[in-house]
Design an enzyme around this catalytic site. Structure first.
Site, mmCIF file in Angstrom:
data_model
loop_
_atom_site.group_PDB
_atom_site.id
_atom_site.type_symbol
_atom_site.label_atom_id
_atom_site.label_comp_id
_atom_site.label_asym_id
_atom_site.label_seq_id
_atom_site.Cartn_x
_atom_site.Cartn_y
_atom_site.Cartn_z
ATOM 1 N N SER A 284 0.825 -1.213 0.000
ATOM 2 C CA SER A 284 0.000 0.000 0.000
ATOM 3 C C SER A 284 0.857 1.261 0.000
ATOM 4 O O SER A 284 0.557 2.235 -0.708
ATOM 5 C CB SER A 284 -0.936 0.002 1.222
ATOM 6 O OG SER A 284 -1.859 -1.052 1.149
ATOM 7 N N SER B 55 -2.285 -8.342 -5.694
ATOM 8 C CA SER B 55 -1.902 -7.066 -5.086
ATOM 9 C C SER B 55 -3.108 -6.163 -4.912
ATOM 10 O O SER B 55 -3.343 -5.617 -3.840
ATOM 11 C CB SER B 55 -0.863 -6.353 -5.957
ATOM 12 O OG SER B 55 0.294 -7.127 -6.085
ATOM 13 N N ASN C 285 -5.882 -7.886 -2.326
ATOM 14 C CA ASN C 285 -5.512 -8.310 -0.974
ATOM 15 C C ASN C 285 -4.497 -7.435 -0.264
ATOM 16 O O ASN C 285 -4.443 -7.424 0.967
ATOM 17 C CB ASN C 285 -4.971 -9.749 -1.012
ATOM 18 C CG ASN C 285 -5.998 -10.733 -1.531
ATOM 19 O OD1 ASN C 285 -7.150 -10.688 -1.138
ATOM 20 N ND2 ASN C 285 -5.591 -11.606 -2.436
ATOM 21 N N TYR C 286 -3.660 -6.714 -1.006
ATOM 22 C CA TYR C 286 -2.551 -6.019 -0.355
ATOM 23 C C TYR C 286 -2.560 -4.499 -0.528
ATOM 24 O O TYR C 286 -2.113 -3.784 0.353
ATOM 25 C CB TYR C 286 -1.218 -6.593 -0.856
ATOM 26 C CG TYR C 286 -0.996 -8.010 -0.396
ATOM 27 C CD1 TYR C 286 -0.620 -8.280 0.914
ATOM 28 C CD2 TYR C 286 -1.221 -9.085 -1.250
ATOM 29 C CE1 TYR C 286 -0.438 -9.583 1.348
ATOM 30 C CE2 TYR C 286 -1.042 -10.397 -0.822
ATOM 31 C CZ TYR C 286 -0.657 -10.637 0.483
ATOM 32 O OH TYR C 286 -0.491 -11.927 0.917
ATOM 33 N N ILE C 287 -3.042 -4.002 -1.655
ATOM 34 C CA ILE C 287 -3.118 -2.556 -1.851
ATOM 35 C C ILE C 287 -4.426 -2.052 -1.272
ATOM 36 O O ILE C 287 -5.499 -2.575 -1.605
ATOM 37 C CB ILE C 287 -3.021 -2.197 -3.353
ATOM 38 C CG1 ILE C 287 -1.654 -2.581 -3.907
ATOM 39 C CG2 ILE C 287 -3.280 -0.720 -3.576
ATOM 40 C CD1 ILE C 287 -1.524 -2.398 -5.411
#
Length: 897
Positions: free
Chosen positions: A649, A851, A854-856
């Site tokens: 992020s 990405s 789930n992650y950004i």
């Protein structure tokens, strides 16, 4: 520093307790004098996609020999440590007093050489391919090497993160100091006139609408006598009040409320209707039999169903040509045959199936292909009626009542039986996923609620009232022993709050990241071995997004993470290059080559020092639970996996902050994907190239070629209207591109004619269905034949054009100006499609979805959407828009992570 328990263990099985400064300096000197063997990598950047043999083949062709370990997937957490959590084990005195050798599996002494660790393992000393510049949205002919450019960019982003953390820390100190000064001033000295009452209903300086209405009503003088209202008017007002309350409930924005700490009790009341089971097995017709050694065989239904699983997927060559898949399938198939009985031929003679090579599943495959085609070609009205019937039957399972609020349930269907495929080179691919029965199902529901009825003749395994769980139904699957759960849907309040808290926790980490990095950098030189190992592990997790990894039982596959890396998974290439090669999550191979900090390289050399050898763990004085326990001292709830979310992020936020996206929507989307791709690569989110990728690229290119052909036809029409244009614009302007050969032209024209035929036929069928639905007679075949003459005329026209090399002008009011306007539109479409093709090809080996989803932080995607005027639909599908509804509604273009 040593303990008596440690002294009892053989030296070969553990690293020494401490590292003296003298030893550290000597090892560093040895390492520093080594010449570089690799000048292509830069700190913080990986060389991806694995080593390649001299003949161009990948060593992964035989996955059983990766790192000398069998492939496999970790079990569910419940199966580990005999029911004890890692926290329990790490916190107990009993565990602390045990010798490390009895807690960690190690191997015997094989090597006794100080320099052995510096030499890359023979089977790993193969050069990986260079990184393609296009993966990062850069051209390959840039003056600055791509790896260095990305490393410099990452270093700049990390520096900005540390500066942000320091700024937050400084602002917090100033606010605290200011608050202290204000408190020291006597409130009695302030004139009463200057004091302003503070409303209790105010949150973050914003008064609630209810409090505002209340204050307003108090400000107005009440009449002495309230006027009488008619019963009708009173009822209308009460109805309006109820509608207002309902609207207020629907518009409840939970993300604007203060973040609540996670309590243990998740709900008070819970009602739902259980799950939907797959339909029972329908035996195959006599024409679809397994052929064994040339003889059609009739199988018991239980075995026939498994044969059907394999036959139905013969078209999936990536599976049925996999030796592991075939081996596992046939083992399970034979086990079922031994249990329920083997097959018989047409005369009733018993046929024992012994060899996979003698099995012919083509008749079964043909049956399923025909069934799929029949289902696909059914009339639209029939499909619509079937869907409506299915939706009606499943409606009662789609929602539950959670603390009085209606919430959508996620996947309420029990997974049907079939063949397990798995991700990556999974060792259990091809195993039979057994049918789940009600006796395996555990229901979680409120005590006062009615327990859903199981299917007739069955019963539930157990009924629980677990208010600490957010699951509704649970069962254990047979492949990996993992538990499957029915949860609330992604767009429910509970799921949304879970995502919100995850990303808020990552945002909180930015306040502490500078201190954490400063501390672990200092501890990289610690004289206490456990501290040095922990600092090195945090460095790898933070810098290279390695997963922490969990300890596993002896019967589990060798899938590892940072804390469970073994001797053979790490190769050291002086002066400071480290090669990681191991099976990661879901048995997907992780191969990366990094340049690391010099001290980290020295530490890894110490951790691999003889008498350690293959099978011994690198971080033998560190567990995941101990690592997370240490991290929680910096910030409540901080674990190793939060670093992945934070780094993804923060990197995306930094890239967006500097971005100046212009051009068409497609070009702006590509800018976003380029940034997302950098995040995915830096966070090691890779995927194998899809088997259909080449076909998809060819189709996209074919569409572009078709548009180029349209451009040529329009130019020829212009020439038909004004022959003088050839002299004015030049003969080359009207030439067909050389790569559009006569052979391609004929194939493309034939495809256009066929496409026209199908379009006409589908329209005819749709019109007939509508007529029948309205009670009218359908049209006859003669009407279709007349309509198809349009396609026949098109074919004749193309044939004439190919012969005469001329194209007659088409369309109403045809003119050169109109045709030139059409050419401009086609140019725009071609350019848009070329951008999309390039974007798709660039992303073939990078998991952008991982990405982005789930992650950004999804709010960053919303910021991009609003800042550059790109519809959010270009980034989030309908399902994701529902999942991230809170993000879409909660931020504007100025929001910062």
């Amino acid at each position: 520093m040593s303990s008596s328990s440690d002294d009892d263990a053989p030296l070969a099985r553990k690293a020494p307790n401490g590292v003296t400064k003298t030893k550290d300096r000597i090892l560093g000197a040895k390492t520093d004098r080594r010449p570089s063997t690799n000048g292509t990598a830069y700190p913080g950047v990986s060389i991806r996609h694995g080593p390649v043999d001299e003949d161009g083949d990948s060593p992964m062709k035989d996955p059983s020999h990766v790192n000398g370990a069998a492939l496999g997937k970790r079990r569910s957490r419940g199966s580990l440590t005999n029911g004890k959590s890692y926290k329990d084990l790490s916190d107990s005195e009993e565990a602390d007093n045990k010798p490390l050798t009895k807690r960690r599996k190690t191997s015997k002494v094989l090597v006794d050489s100080d320099d052995e660790d510096d030499i890359p393992l023979v089977r790993k000393a193969k050069l990986p391919p260079r990184v393609d510049a296009r993966q990062f949205g850069n051209s390959s002919d840039d003056d600055v090497p791509l790896n260095k450019k990305l490393a410099n960019e990452k270093a700049k982003i990390e520096k900005r993160a540390e500066q942000t953390a320091e700024a937050i820390k400084s602002d917090a100190k100033k606010l605290k100091k200011k608050a202290t000064v204000e408190e020291s001033e006597s409130e009695d000295d302030v004139p009463l006139v200057r004091k302003k009452p503070v409303s209790k209903a105010t949150t973050n300086g914003v008064k609630s609408s209810a409090a505002a209405k209340k204050a307003k009503s108090k400000a107005k003088p009440e009449p002495a006598v309230a006027p009488k209202k008619s019963a009708k008017k009173k009822a209308e007002e009460e109805m309006e009040e109820e509608e207002d309350e309902a609207a207020a409930e629907e518009e409840f924005k939970w993300w604007e409320q203060p973040v609540q700490g996670d309590g243990t009790k998740k709900w008070t009341t819970l009602e739902h209707n259980g799950v939907v089971f797959p339909p029972p097995y329908q035996p195959l017709p006599k024409s679809a039999r397994l052929i064994y050694a040339g003889t059609p065989v009739t199988l018991p239904p239980e075995a026939e169903e498994i044969a059907g699983f394999y036959g139905a997927m013969l078209h999936s060559t990536v599976n049925v040509e996999n030796p592991t898949f075939n081996k596992n399938f046939f083992e399970d198939f034979q086990a079922k045959l031994d249990d329920v009985g083997h097959g018989v031929d047409a005369k009733g003679n018993k046929i024992k199936i012994k060899r996979f090579e003698d099995c012919d599943f083509t008749k079964i495959h043909e049956y399923y292909v025909n069934e799929r085609e029949k289902k696909k070609n059914r009339p639209a009205a029939e499909k619509k009626a079937e869907k409506a019937e299915k939706d009606e039957a499943e409606a009662q399972y789609m929602f539950c009542t959670w603390d009085g609020r209606k919430q959508k349930v996620g996947n309420f269907r029990v997974e049907p039986p079939g063949l397990f495929r798995g991700r990556g080179d999974h060792p259990k691919t091809g195993r039979v996923k057994k049918r789940v029965n009600p006796e395996q199902i555990t229901i979680n529901i409120g005590k006062e609620a009615k327990v859903p009825d199981p299917p007739k003749g069955h019963h539930w395994k157990e009924v629980k009232h677990d208010q600490e769980g957010t699951w509704l139904v649970m069962w254990q699957e047979n492949i990996n022993g993992a538990y499957k759960y029915v949860m609330l849907a992604a767009n429910s309040d509970i799921k949304g709050q879970s995502d919100f808290k995850k990303f808020e926790k990552a945002r909180e980490l930015k306040k502490h990241i500078a201190r954490i990095r400063k501390d672990y950098t200092k501890e990289l030189k610690s004289e206490v071995m456990a501290d040095r190992q922990r600092a090195t592990a945090i460095y790898l997790i933070d810098k290279f997004a390695l997963r922490a990894g969990n300890e596993k039982g002896e019967d589990e596959a060798d899938t590892v993470g940072c804390c469970s890396l073994k001797f053979e998974h790490v190769t050291l290439k002086p002066p400071n290059t480290v090669v990681f090669d191991f099976l990661g999550k879901d048995s997907i191979r992780f191969y990366d080559e990094f340049e690391v900090d010099q001290q980290v390289f020295k530490n890894l050399k110490i951790f691999k020092k003889a008498p350690k050898s293959e099978g011994d763990e690198i971080f033998d004085r560190l567990t995941t639970s101990a690592l997370n326990k240490h991290l929680s001292t910096y910030m409540q709830g901080l674990t190793a996996k939060v670093f992945r979310t934070y780094n993804a992020s923060w990197t995306m936020a930094s890239l967006l902050r500097d971005m100046k996206s212009t051009g068409t929507i497609a070009e702006k989307v590509k800018d976003y994907n380029d940034a997302n791709r950098k995040v995915a690569i830096l966070c090691n989110h890779k995927r194998t190239v899809a088997a259909s990728h080449g076909t998809q690229i060819e189709k996209m290119q074919e569409k572009i070629n078709g548009l180029r052909y349209q451009k040529w036809r329009i130019k020829m029409m212009m020439l038909d209207l004004e022959p003088k244009l050839k002299k004015k614009k030049g003969a080359d302007y009207f030439k067909l591109d050389e790569d559009l050969t006569p052979e391609w032209l004929e194939q493309h024209q034939a495809a256009l004619v066929e496409e026209q035929r199908q379009k006409i036929t589908k329209k005819f069928e749709k019109d007939n269905e509508k007529l029948v639905a309205d009670g009218q007679k359908p049209m006859k075949q003669k009407e279709l034949d007349e309509r198809l003459e349009v396609a026949t005329d098109m074919a004749k026209k193309f044939k004439k054009e190919n012969k005469t090399k001329k194209v007659e002008a088409e369309g109403k009011g045809a003119s050169v100006d109109k045709f030139e306007a059409n050419l401009d539109k086609l140019d725009q479409r071609i350019e848009t499609m070329r951008v999309q093709l390039q974007d798709k090809d660039d992303n073939k080996e990078v998991a952008l979805g991982t990405s982005k989803i789930n992650y950004i932080d999804p709010r960053l995607t919303v910021v991009f959407s609003k800042k550059f005027n790109v519809p959010i639909e270009r980034f989030f599908s309908k399902t994701l828009r529902e999942k991230f509804d809170w993000a879409i509604k909660s931020v504007d273009e100025d929001w910062e992570f």
